[in-house]
Design an enzyme around this catalytic site. Structure first.
Site, PDB file in Angstrom:
ATOM      1  N   ASP A  36      10.830  10.504  20.786  1.00 53.25           N
ATOM      2  CA  ASP A  36      11.077   9.192  20.214  1.00 53.25           C
ATOM      3  C   ASP A  36      11.883   8.199  21.241  1.00 53.25           C
ATOM      4  O   ASP A  36      11.336   7.292  21.173  1.00 53.25           O
ATOM      5  CB  ASP A  36      11.833   9.593  18.988  1.00 53.25           C
ATOM      6  CG  ASP A  36      12.081   8.200  18.161  1.00 53.25           C
ATOM      7  OD1 ASP A  36      11.544   7.357  17.423  1.00 53.25           O
ATOM      8  OD2 ASP A  36      13.395   7.913  18.437  1.00 53.25           O
ATOM      9  N   GLY A  81      18.635  11.565   6.431  1.00 51.08           N
ATOM     10  CA  GLY A  81      17.638  10.814   6.527  1.00 51.08           C
ATOM     11  C   GLY A  81      17.555  10.166   7.916  1.00 51.08           C
ATOM     12  O   GLY A  81      16.632   9.258   8.035  1.00 51.08           O
ATOM     13  N   GLY A  90      16.401  -0.072  16.092  1.00 51.78           N
ATOM     14  CA  GLY A  90      16.560  -0.528  14.891  1.00 51.78           C
ATOM     15  C   GLY A  90      16.979  -1.869  14.686  1.00 51.78           C
ATOM     16  O   GLY A  90      16.525  -2.660  15.089  1.00 51.78           O
ATOM     17  N   LYS A 123      10.352   4.628  22.944  1.00 57.26           N
ATOM     18  CA  LYS A 123      11.236   3.337  22.956  1.00 57.26           C
ATOM     19  C   LYS A 123      11.426   2.931  24.408  1.00 57.26           C
ATOM     20  O   LYS A 123      11.087   1.929  24.552  1.00 57.26           O
ATOM     21  CB  LYS A 123      12.332   3.749  22.189  1.00 57.26           C
ATOM     22  CG  LYS A 123      12.222   4.097  20.890  1.00 57.26           C
ATOM     23  CD  LYS A 123      13.539   4.577  20.120  1.00 57.26           C
ATOM     24  CE  LYS A 123      13.288   4.433  18.583  1.00 57.26           C
ATOM     25  NZ  LYS A 123      14.517   5.511  18.006  1.00 57.26           N
ATOM     26  N   LYS A 166       6.981   2.811  17.171  1.00 55.64           N
ATOM     27  CA  LYS A 166       7.375   3.015  18.321  1.00 55.64           C
ATOM     28  C   LYS A 166       5.927   3.780  19.111  1.00 55.64           C
ATOM     29  O   LYS A 166       5.669   3.758  20.154  1.00 55.64           O
ATOM     30  CB  LYS A 166       8.555   3.374  18.966  1.00 55.64           C
ATOM     31  CG  LYS A 166       9.006   4.483  18.183  1.00 55.64           C
ATOM     32  CD  LYS A 166      10.032   4.366  17.036  1.00 55.64           C
ATOM     33  CE  LYS A 166      10.045   5.601  16.120  1.00 55.64           C
ATOM     34  NZ  LYS A 166      11.375   5.640  15.091  1.00 55.64           N
ATOM     35  N   ALA A 192       0.940  -1.372  -0.014  1.00 57.86           N
ATOM     36  CA  ALA A 192       0.062   0.021  -0.029  1.00 57.86           C
ATOM     37  C   ALA A 192       0.972   1.165  -0.122  1.00 57.86           C
ATOM     38  O   ALA A 192       1.837   1.254   0.818  1.00 57.86           O
ATOM     39  CB  ALA A 192      -1.019   0.073   1.137  1.00 57.86           C
TER      40      ALA A 192
HETATM   41  N1  HSE Z   1      14.356   9.000  14.099  1.00 59.15           N
HETATM   42  C1  HSE Z   1      14.909   7.701  14.716  1.00 59.15           C
HETATM   43  C2  HSE Z   1      16.337   7.776  15.377  1.00 59.15           C
HETATM   44  C3  HSE Z   1      14.809   6.560  13.891  1.00 59.15           C
HETATM   45  O1  HSE Z   1      16.853   8.687  15.023  1.00 59.15           O
HETATM   46  O2  HSE Z   1      16.731   6.916  16.028  1.00 59.15           O
HETATM   47  C4  HSE Z   1      14.890   5.275  14.357  1.00 59.15           C
HETATM   48  O3  HSE Z   1      13.710   4.892  15.425  1.00 59.15           O
END
Ligand code: HSE
Length: 440
Positions: A204, A190, A137, A208, A108, A46
Site C-alpha cells: 500500500d 477498520g 488520507g 502511494k 492508489k 452504486a
Molecule cells: N490501509 C491504508 C492505511 C488506508 O493504513 O494507510 C489508507 O490508504
C-alpha cells in the site's frame, strides 16, 4: 434570482469512504454550495448489496446496482470511484473519462497499476482525474506537490504513508506487545485494507510512493522495481535495540533523486530514524511526509492518513476542485492538467548507488567462533561493522546478535544476507533494517 446550477455527483462504492463522503457532504452542503456557487447533489450511489446495514441513512431511490451505468449517465458530472480494486474500478474510471467527466478517486492501487492509461484517456477525451485521497488520507500532499511546491525539484521525499503499519509499530513499541495481537486490533479499528498484506508487506505504501514519485519526477515506478519490505518480522526486541542505539522504527517510503546523475530510487522499508526526528515521533494511524524542495527547503505534512473522516475530507476537496473546474471551463484549472515535470531522462538507481547504514539482527547458536564467522562474511562483502549488541534469544542455546554497519549499499547487503543465511550457526532468517540519517 437566477436558478442555481446543480452539479450532479455519482458515488461508485458506498463502504467506509463513500459513507463518509455522504455524511460530511450532507453536513457541510449549505456552506460548500454557497462557497462554490452551485448546488451539489449526490444523485446516485452504486452499492453491491442494497440491504447491507450502513451507518448513514440514504433514500432508497438513490441506490443503484450498476456502477458502470453511473459512469455512463449523461446527467452525472462527477464520478467518485470509491470501491477499490483494479478491474471494475478501471472500467468505470476509463468509461467516465471517455465521456469527458471528472473522476475523483481514492484508489492508489488503481493509479499505480493504470495511471499512465488513465491520464492518457483523460487527455484524449477531455475528462479529468483527481486523486487527493489516494495518498496520505486527509493530508493534502498531492495539492502541495502539484500546486504549492510547483517551483521546486525534489531531491528527497520520505515519510509514513501507511497508517495501519504506523499504528501497529507504535503500539508494539509503547506496549511491548507482539506484532500479531496488535495487527488484530488494527483490523478491528477498520484501518487495514481488506487484504491486510497490502498494508503490512508494504505494498500500500509502495502504491502511494509510486503516485508521489510520478508527481515529483514524472516517471511511473512500479512496485516490482522498488525495494519493498514490510513490518511482519519486527519484534518488540527490535524497538529496544533501536532505542539503545538512539533510534525509532518507522515504515518509510523514500523517494530520492540525485540531480547530478538523474538517478531515482523509490523504496519502502522499515527504517531506523534518529529519535529526535519529527517523523520518528509521529504515532498511531497518522501519516507524515517530509518534502525537500530545492527552492523551499524542507517542508513537513502530518495528519490522519486513514479512516472514514480523513479520507472523506480529501474526496470532498477533490469534488470542490472538480466543481471549480466545471464552472471555469475545462483545462484552465491547475490540478486538472497533467503536466509532467521535465524528468525525461530520469533512470532508476542501481543497487550499488542506494547507500546507507544498516541494522542486522541474527539469531545464532551461542557457540565459540560464531561472531568471527559472521564478521568474516561481512568483511568479504566489504561491509564494515559499527557496533554489536549481543543478548540471549528465546530458544535455549541461541543468542541474538544485533550489528550495525558503517555506510554500505544494497548490493553488498544482499550478498551478505544470502551468505549469512547459509551459515549453520545462523538459526533463523536474518532481519535487515535500514538506518536513516534524515534529520527532518
Ligand atoms: N490501509 C491504508 C492505511 C488506508 O493504513 O494507510 C489508507 O490508504
Amino acid at each position: 434570482m437566477s436558478k442555481k446550477t446543480v452539479i450532479n455527483i455519482g458515488l461508485c462504492g458506498f463502504g467506509t469512504v463513500g459513507q463518509g463522503v455522504w455524511k460530511h457532504l450532507s453536513r457541510t452542503r449549505a456552506e460548500l454550495e454557497s462557497r462554490l456557487g452551485v448546488g451539489l447533489e449526490i444523485r446516485s450511489i452504486a452499492v453491491r448489496n442494497p440491504r447491507r446495514k450502513r451507518t448513514v441513512k440514504i433514500p432508497v431511490r438513490k441506490l443503484a446496482a450498476d456502477a458502470l451505468a453511473i459512469a455512463n449517465d449523461p446527467k452525472i458530472d462527477i464520478v467518485c470511484e470509491l470501491m477499490g480494486g483494479t478491474d471494475l474500478a478501471r472500467e468505470i474510471t476509463l468509461t467516465a473519462l471517455q465521456a469527458g467527466k471528472v473522476v475523483v478517486s481514492a484508489n492508489k492501487a488503481l493509479i499505480c497499476a493504470h495511471g499512465a492509461e488513465i491520464f492518457a484517456t483523460a487527455r484524449k477525451h477531455g475528462g479529468h482525474f483527481f486523486f487527493e485521497a489516494s495518498v496520505a488520507g486527509g493530508v493534502p500532499i498531492i495539492k502541495a506537490l502539484r500546486e504549492g511546491l510547483v517551483a521546486n525539484r525534489f531531491p528527497h521525499i520520505y515519510g509514513i504513508l501507511n497508517g495501519t503499519c504506523n499504528y501497529i509499530l507504535t503500539q508494539m513499541e509503547e506496549r511491548d506487545e507482539a506484532y500479531a495481537s496488535v495487527l488484530a486490533e488494527a483490523k478491528d479499528l477498520g484501518y487495514a485494507e481488506a487484504d491486510e498484506a497490502l498494508d503490512v508487506q508494504g505494498w500500500d505504501a509502495a502504491h502511494k510512493a509510486a503516485v508521489l514519485a510520478w508527481l515529483a519526477h514524472g516517471i511511473w515506478v512500479h512496485p516490482d522495481q522498488m525495494i519493498v519490505e514490510g513490518i511482519e518480522r519486527i519484534t518488540p526486541a527490535d524497538f529496544k535495540n533501536a532505542t539503545t542505539l538512539g533510534f525509532g522504527i518507522k515504515l518509510l517510503a523514500i523517494i530520492t533523486r540525485d540531480f547530478a546523475t538523474n538517478e531515482l530510487s523509490v523504496r519502502v522499508h522499515p527504517t531506523l530514524l534518529p529519535e529526535g526526528n519529527v517523523i520518528a515521533n509521529v504515532s498511531g494511524v497518522f501519516n507524515a511526509i517530509s518534502v525537500t524542495g530545492d527552492v523551499v527547503g524542507t517542508t513537513l505534512y502530518i495528519g490522519k492518513g486513514a479512516g472514514q473522516d480523513a479520507t472523506a475530507s480529501a474526496v470532498i476537496s477533490d469534488i470542490a476542485d472538480a466543481v471549480a473546474l466545471l464552472r471555469n471551463g475545462k483545462g484552465v484549472h491547475l490540478t486538472s492538467e497533467v503536466v509532467l515535470p521535465t524528468g525525461g531522462h530520469v533512470k532508476l538507481a542501481p543497487l550499488e548507488h542506494i547507500r546507507g547504514r544498516y541494522y542486522l539482527r541474527l539469531t545464532v547458536k551461542d557457540e565459540p567462533g560464531v561472531l568471527a564467522q559472521v564478521a568474516s562474511v561481512m568483511a568479504k562483502h566489504h561491509v564494515s561493522i559499527a557496533s554489536v549488541i549481543q543478548s540471549s534469544a528465546e530458544a535455549a542455546g541461541t543468542a541474538s546478535l544485533v550489528l550495525t554497519t558503517h555506510e554500505s549499499h544494497e548490493r553488498a547487503m544482499r550478498g551478505t544476507l544470502r551468505q549469512l543465511s547459509r551459515l549453520r550457526s545462523v538459526v533463523d532468517q536474518p532481519l535487515l533494517l535500514r538506518i536513516s540519517d534524515f534529520n527532518a
